[in-house]
Design a protein around this motif. Structure first.
Motif, PDB file in Angstrom:
ATOM      1  N   THR A 121      -5.516  40.961  79.059  1.00  0.00           N
ATOM      2  CA  THR A 121      -5.674  40.155  80.278  1.00  0.00           C
ATOM      3  C   THR A 121      -4.876  38.867  80.169  1.00  0.00           C
ATOM      4  O   THR A 121      -4.172  38.456  81.114  1.00  0.00           O
ATOM      5  CB  THR A 121      -7.169  39.844  80.515  1.00  0.00           C
ATOM      6  OG1 THR A 121      -7.881  41.084  80.608  1.00  0.00           O
ATOM      7  CG2 THR A 121      -7.369  39.041  81.790  1.00  0.00           C
ATOM      8  N   ALA A 122      -4.956  38.241  79.006  1.00  0.00           N
ATOM      9  CA  ALA A 122      -4.193  37.012  78.784  1.00  0.00           C
ATOM     10  C   ALA A 122      -2.689  37.308  78.855  1.00  0.00           C
ATOM     11  O   ALA A 122      -1.919  36.558  79.465  1.00  0.00           O
ATOM     12  CB  ALA A 122      -4.553  36.406  77.431  1.00  0.00           C
ATOM     13  N   ALA A 123      -2.273  38.412  78.255  1.00  0.00           N
ATOM     14  CA  ALA A 123      -0.843  38.764  78.246  1.00  0.00           C
ATOM     15  C   ALA A 123      -0.351  39.037  79.661  1.00  0.00           C
ATOM     16  O   ALA A 123       0.759  38.627  80.039  1.00  0.00           O
ATOM     17  CB  ALA A 123      -0.612  39.978  77.353  1.00  0.00           C
ATOM     18  N   ALA A 124      -1.172  39.721  80.460  1.00  0.00           N
ATOM     19  CA  ALA A 124      -0.786  39.995  81.851  1.00  0.00           C
ATOM     20  C   ALA A 124      -0.633  38.687  82.625  1.00  0.00           C
ATOM     21  O   ALA A 124       0.336  38.497  83.374  1.00  0.00           O
ATOM     22  CB  ALA A 124      -1.826  40.898  82.517  1.00  0.00           C
ATOM     23  N   ASP A 125      -1.585  37.775  82.438  1.00  0.00           N
ATOM     24  CA  ASP A 125      -1.533  36.491  83.151  1.00  0.00           C
ATOM     25  C   ASP A 125      -0.308  35.682  82.719  1.00  0.00           C
ATOM     26  O   ASP A 125       0.404  35.112  83.557  1.00  0.00           O
ATOM     27  CB  ASP A 125      -2.802  35.672  82.865  1.00  0.00           C
ATOM     28  CG  ASP A 125      -4.035  36.284  83.505  1.00  0.00           C
ATOM     29  OD1 ASP A 125      -3.893  37.175  84.368  1.00  0.00           O
ATOM     30  OD2 ASP A 125      -5.151  35.872  83.124  1.00  0.00           O
ATOM     31  N   VAL A 126      -0.083  35.635  81.400  1.00  0.00           N
ATOM     32  CA  VAL A 126       1.044  34.845  80.891  1.00  0.00           C
ATOM     33  C   VAL A 126       2.360  35.432  81.388  1.00  0.00           C
ATOM     34  O   VAL A 126       3.285  34.702  81.768  1.00  0.00           O
ATOM     35  CB  VAL A 126       0.999  34.781  79.342  1.00  0.00           C
ATOM     36  CG1 VAL A 126       2.305  34.229  78.780  1.00  0.00           C
ATOM     37  CG2 VAL A 126      -0.178  33.928  78.893  1.00  0.00           C
ATOM     38  N   SER A 127       2.436  36.749  81.421  1.00  0.00           N
ATOM     39  CA  SER A 127       3.645  37.396  81.910  1.00  0.00           C
ATOM     40  C   SER A 127       3.856  37.076  83.399  1.00  0.00           C
ATOM     41  O   SER A 127       4.961  36.719  83.818  1.00  0.00           O
ATOM     42  CB  SER A 127       3.554  38.907  81.684  1.00  0.00           C
ATOM     43  OG  SER A 127       4.741  39.527  82.082  1.00  0.00           O
ATOM     44  N   THR A 155       5.523  31.517  67.191  1.00  0.00           N
ATOM     45  CA  THR A 155       5.673  30.346  68.062  1.00  0.00           C
ATOM     46  C   THR A 155       6.860  30.493  69.011  1.00  0.00           C
ATOM     47  O   THR A 155       7.738  31.337  68.806  1.00  0.00           O
ATOM     48  CB  THR A 155       5.921  29.067  67.216  1.00  0.00           C
ATOM     49  OG1 THR A 155       7.214  29.166  66.615  1.00  0.00           O
ATOM     50  CG2 THR A 155       4.857  28.876  66.151  1.00  0.00           C
ATOM     51  N   GLY A 156       6.887  29.613  69.992  1.00  0.00           N
ATOM     52  CA  GLY A 156       8.014  29.598  70.908  1.00  0.00           C
ATOM     53  C   GLY A 156       9.311  29.286  70.190  1.00  0.00           C
ATOM     54  O   GLY A 156      10.376  29.816  70.537  1.00  0.00           O
ATOM     55  N   GLU A 157       9.212  28.432  69.168  1.00  0.00           N
ATOM     56  CA  GLU A 157      10.409  28.104  68.374  1.00  0.00           C
ATOM     57  C   GLU A 157      10.948  29.361  67.695  1.00  0.00           C
ATOM     58  O   GLU A 157      12.162  29.582  67.635  1.00  0.00           O
ATOM     59  CB  GLU A 157      10.020  27.052  67.330  1.00  0.00           C
ATOM     60  CG  GLU A 157      11.172  26.471  66.555  1.00  0.00           C
ATOM     61  CD  GLU A 157      10.682  25.600  65.392  1.00  0.00           C
ATOM     62  OE1 GLU A 157      11.471  25.382  64.470  1.00  0.00           O
ATOM     63  OE2 GLU A 157       9.502  25.183  65.411  1.00  0.00           O
ATOM     64  N   ASP A 158      10.040  30.202  67.185  1.00  0.00           N
ATOM     65  CA  ASP A 158      10.471  31.459  66.548  1.00  0.00           C
ATOM     66  C   ASP A 158      11.186  32.356  67.564  1.00  0.00           C
ATOM     67  O   ASP A 158      12.168  33.035  67.247  1.00  0.00           O
ATOM     68  CB  ASP A 158       9.264  32.229  65.989  1.00  0.00           C
ATOM     69  CG  ASP A 158       8.486  31.436  64.958  1.00  0.00           C
ATOM     70  OD1 ASP A 158       9.046  30.483  64.388  1.00  0.00           O
ATOM     71  OD2 ASP A 158       7.306  31.789  64.732  1.00  0.00           O
ATOM     72  N   LEU A 159      10.642  32.362  68.769  1.00  0.00           N
ATOM     73  CA  LEU A 159      11.225  33.196  69.824  1.00  0.00           C
ATOM     74  C   LEU A 159      12.651  32.739  70.148  1.00  0.00           C
ATOM     75  O   LEU A 159      13.576  33.560  70.282  1.00  0.00           O
ATOM     76  CB  LEU A 159      10.345  33.090  71.071  1.00  0.00           C
ATOM     77  CG  LEU A 159      10.482  34.149  72.127  1.00  0.00           C
ATOM     78  CD1 LEU A 159       9.886  35.450  71.638  1.00  0.00           C
ATOM     79  CD2 LEU A 159       9.785  33.716  73.414  1.00  0.00           C
ATOM     80  N   GLU A 191       0.847  31.594  75.480  1.00  0.00           N
ATOM     81  CA  GLU A 191       1.450  30.525  76.289  1.00  0.00           C
ATOM     82  C   GLU A 191       2.456  29.733  75.464  1.00  0.00           C
ATOM     83  O   GLU A 191       3.537  29.382  75.938  1.00  0.00           O
ATOM     84  CB  GLU A 191       0.349  29.613  76.839  1.00  0.00           C
ATOM     85  CG  GLU A 191      -0.439  30.266  77.962  1.00  0.00           C
ATOM     86  CD  GLU A 191      -1.681  29.488  78.356  1.00  0.00           C
ATOM     87  OE1 GLU A 191      -2.267  29.824  79.405  1.00  0.00           O
ATOM     88  OE2 GLU A 191      -2.094  28.571  77.613  1.00  0.00           O
ATOM     89  N   ASP A 192       2.104  29.483  74.204  1.00  0.00           N
ATOM     90  CA  ASP A 192       3.010  28.745  73.320  1.00  0.00           C
ATOM     91  C   ASP A 192       4.298  29.540  73.076  1.00  0.00           C
ATOM     92  O   ASP A 192       5.393  28.982  73.046  1.00  0.00           O
ATOM     93  CB  ASP A 192       2.317  28.446  71.991  1.00  0.00           C
ATOM     94  CG  ASP A 192       3.251  27.738  71.025  1.00  0.00           C
ATOM     95  OD1 ASP A 192       3.744  26.659  71.382  1.00  0.00           O
ATOM     96  OD2 ASP A 192       3.517  28.281  69.931  1.00  0.00           O
TER      97      ASP A 192
END
Ligand code: G3H
Length: 215
Positions: free
Chosen positions: A19-25, A176-180, A208-209
């Protein structure tokens, strides 16, 4: 960037993560998918998140007790499948057979491999994507994009030499977003991750991060 979250057999709530992944997407526009246990594909797909199987077997309908039939995964709501994950290694012929099975069931495919040489071999089998993951970094929280960037660039080069159509993801220790961003800078078109989300106290915040730098 494609963010594929493998829940492995971690004791998380797959529906909560999905659910969180769907929302974040939805909120970010970043492609985020979740690969739960086979028995949880239906429940996860119901959240609306892009749902992947962790594995399908190189079998057709028939006498194959204990197998994961690609058609059953697709019927339950999966749209793609990982193959040959480091924790579920397959023989070459079984990877090839599982790719055929996934193709029959219209599942997108990502074949995992340890290093650039294996990535080249995997790409030759013509999956939709490959994912390079040094096993020693899996679950460590030390991102492959920092600890071993040459593995990522080597995988991108190896795949391109063999099959220009194949997407290259990297995984192991990404959280993390930095890793991405590092993974993207090295030429990866996505990341495969697990513990950074599945074992997080707050999976939604972790997701989200992850996508924040892409906003
Ligand atoms: O399928 C995911 C990978 O094995 C990476 O796992 P990790 O993010 O826990 O290091």
């Amino acid at each position: 960037m494609f963010v594929l979250v493998n829940l492995k057999a971690y004791p998380c709530d797959p529906v909560e993560v999905a659910t969180a992944a769907a929302d974040v997407s939805d909120d970010s526009g970043v492609r985020v998918a979740v690969a739960p246990q086979a028995a949880q594909i239906g429940a996860v797909a119901e959240t609306g998140v892009e749902t992947w199987a962790q594995h399908v077997s190189a079998v057709e309908h028939g006498s194959h007790t204990g197998s994961t039939l690609a058609e059953a995964a697709a019927d339950a709501g999966a749209v793609g499948t990982l193959l040959n994950h480091s924790e579920n290694r397959l023989k070459l012929a079984d990877i090839d057979g599982a790719l055929d099975a996934a193709d029959r069931a219209d599942l997108e495919t990502i074949v995992c491999a340890n290093n650039p040489a294996q990535i080249g071999a995997a790409a030759a089998l013509d999956p939709d994507g490959v994912a390079v993951e040094p096993p020693e970094l899996i679950g460590t929280g030390t991102p492959v994009s920092k600890a071993d960037p040459d593995i990522v660039t080597g995988a991108v080069d190896a795949a391109a030499r063999v099959n220009g159509d194949v997407d290259v993801l990297c995984g192991a220790g990404i959280s993390t977003g930095e890793d991405l961003v590092s993974a993207s800078d090295l030429g990866a078109s996505g990341v495969l991750l697990a513990s950074g989300v599945a074992k997080a106290d707050d999976p939604r915040a972790a997701l989200e991060d992850l996508v924040e730098p892409l906003l």
